[in-house]
Motif scaffolding. Structure first.
Motif: not given
Lengths: 142, 71
Positions: A70, A73-75, A77-78, A134
């Motif tokens: 997770r 994944e956030l990295r 999206y950033r 990612q």
């Protein structure tokens, strides 16, 4: 090598491969762009992703995802958002510049297609940036 | 030097536990256990407690914090 990859990592490699196969010609083959072509690519990427993700899911026994997945994944999206925002500013500036110097007539019928091409290209680059970020994060083990 | 270091590899070896077995007990992937053991990923507090419980040791025996380390 494939056995040492987690389920999420395998899906990312599949996504990147699908994106490059489908979107590659858009950037590297200088063909006439059209709305139908963009729509066709969107359908192609969806179909290819469904097939690849289904195969990976069927071949992978352990499909758990955890907090590290997770975070990565956030990295991703950033990074994707930053790429999209940057490209949006650059793309709009270029459209404005070309319109200002007369290369692009904003009242022409082709302007909609220009905008579509530019914005679709930005989305594609942002998506590839997200996936690549990612994969790099997984390879760095972070 | 990382800010949070751990003794998971040594504790796991003492118990003859594989990375996959520890991962299954904690509920993470084997790749995450590898990343934690190599001090490349600092787990959440919840996961840290789960690791310590799985290894049967107090948290502070499993993880240590170095304030001079890199975050």
């Amino acid at each position: 090598m494939l056995t040492s990859l987690s389920y999420r990592e395998k899906t990312l490699y599949a996504s990147l491969a699908a994106e490059l196969v489908v979107y590659g010609p858009y950037f590297f083959l200088h063909q006439q762009n059209s709305v139908n072509k963009v729509a066709g690519m969107i359908i192609a990427i969806i179909v290819l992703q469904i097939i690849l993700q289904s195969v990976i899911a069927a071949l992978t026994r352990n499909r758990i995802t955890d907090e590290r997945d997770r975070l990565i994944e956030l990295r991703g999206y950033r990074a994707g958002y930053l790429a999209l925002a940057s490209l949006m500013v650059i793309g709009l500036s270029m459209l404005w510049f070309h319109a200002a110097v007369g290369h692009l007539r904003l009242d022409s019928r082709m302007v909609g297609l220009h905008f579509l091409s530019v914005f679709f290209g930005m989305l594609v680059v942002a998506d590839i940036t997200k996936t690549a970020t990612q994969i790099v994060a997984y390879r760095k083990a972070v | 030097m990382p800010a949070i270091r751990n003794q998971i590899r040594e504790l796991r070896a003492l118990r003859e536990m594989t990375q996959q077995e520890l991962a299954d007990q904690v509920g993470v992937t084997r790749q995450t256990v590898i990343a934690i053991e190599q001090d490349k990923y600092s787990p959440s507090l919840e996961t840290a407690f789960k690791v310590a419980i799985a290894l049967g040791v107090p948290l502070e025996q499993c993880f240590e914090y170095d304030s001079r380390g890199k975050r």
